[in-house]
Design an enzyme around this catalytic site. Sequence first.
Site, mmCIF file in Angstrom:
data_model
loop_
_atom_site.group_PDB
_atom_site.id
_atom_site.type_symbol
_atom_site.label_atom_id
_atom_site.label_comp_id
_atom_site.label_asym_id
_atom_site.label_seq_id
_atom_site.Cartn_x
_atom_site.Cartn_y
_atom_site.Cartn_z
ATOM 1 N N CYS A 32 9.545 -11.091 9.499
ATOM 2 C CA CYS A 32 8.380 -10.984 8.617
ATOM 3 C C CYS A 32 8.771 -11.322 7.181
ATOM 4 O O CYS A 32 8.073 -12.083 6.502
ATOM 5 C CB CYS A 32 7.786 -9.579 8.701
ATOM 6 N N CYS A 41 5.504 -2.081 12.181
ATOM 7 C CA CYS A 41 4.121 -1.872 11.739
ATOM 8 C C CYS A 41 3.091 -2.102 12.831
ATOM 9 O O CYS A 41 2.053 -1.427 12.868
ATOM 10 C CB CYS A 41 3.808 -2.750 10.528
ATOM 11 N N GLY A 43 0.804 -1.216 0.000
ATOM 12 C CA GLY A 43 0.000 0.000 0.000
ATOM 13 C C GLY A 43 0.836 1.265 0.000
ATOM 14 O O GLY A 43 0.316 2.370 -0.115
#
Length: 378
Positions: free
Chosen positions: A118, A215, A27
């Site tokens: 991640c 995040c 995004g």
Amino acid sequence: MPKDLPLNSLGFAKPPADTRVVVAMSGGVDSSVVAAKLAEEGYDVVGVTLQLYDHGAALAKKGACCAGQDIHDARRVAEEMGFPHYVLDYENTFREAVIDEFADAYLGGATPVPCIRCNERVKFKDLLETAKDLDADCMATGHYIQRKDGATGPELHCAADANRDQSYFLFSTTPEQLDYLRFPLGHLPSKDATRELAAKYGLAVADKPDSQDICFVPNGNYASVIEKLRPGAADPGDIVDMEGNVLGQHRGVIHYTIGQRRGLGIGGLEDPLYVVKLDPDTRHVVVGPKEALSTRTIPVREINWLGDEPFTSRKEWHLKVKVRSTRPPREAIIRPISETEAEVELVVPEEGVSPGQACVFYAPEDSRIFGGGWIYKK
């Protein structure tokens, strides 16, 4: 199809229209530009966004990735550029593979780097497998790093823009993953060049701020997240010197990091003191002089090796290493213990080396990355 077709920009001997590429879309402007660029070049682009967390305030946090507004932004780019876009719910996977370990490591006195986990356990593992399930030829991301063809296969290299280089966070990329991955932004000279491309493609995210912090940690407040994940983790204890003398009290080990100087609440001393060790078992925050932070020998494990020769084929590797993402690579001697463990000797001692951080290996003369491992407490 003729056999002598030239390689396309992604390295395949076929037209872009016959080359399917899955783009990992967070995004943000970087991955959005990658998707738009490849779509404009005529590739068969499929956008995939992972919904990784839903922690209330974090959803509305600007500068985070993979949640709320960011999913909307990724979908909008796909609509504007005319390629399909999918959102996959990976909240449970992300919590088990990344967030839980982050909490446990922090409570253990380490300074974890969840962004690496991640990439390693979610994006370059599960998402990469999803790309293969979609019959994609490769997967592209917006990371600032370069993949170059070498004598024995693909090599990982630093980004052209040293200020944007993300090699520290991608050291655990395996040779098999590297064979499948593409990084279309790694050669760009600056982030401004990326934003110029976003403006060229008319993307609404062209001026979107860069992501900051971790995040799932709203406002960079690690301690509040740990308290929610592990109730009771902020139990108070003693601040002690290196001989064990009590100098004061603290409000929980999780509020401190190795190398911290400010906010200790123990004034009136002639020389400044720094956090040199965290002991969650005794609930001690150990402080000492700056020189006590200096480290020359670092134990490293879970090594991912990206060299051409086997890691254990030499007794010593003379490379450069980076022990924090914000520091430049420094000269070091790496002595393999096994294929996944080593002792790293720094030529010049470093301050604030902390368990839980990565130790990333770099070529002494050029931009190549030779992998790396995780710093731990013996």
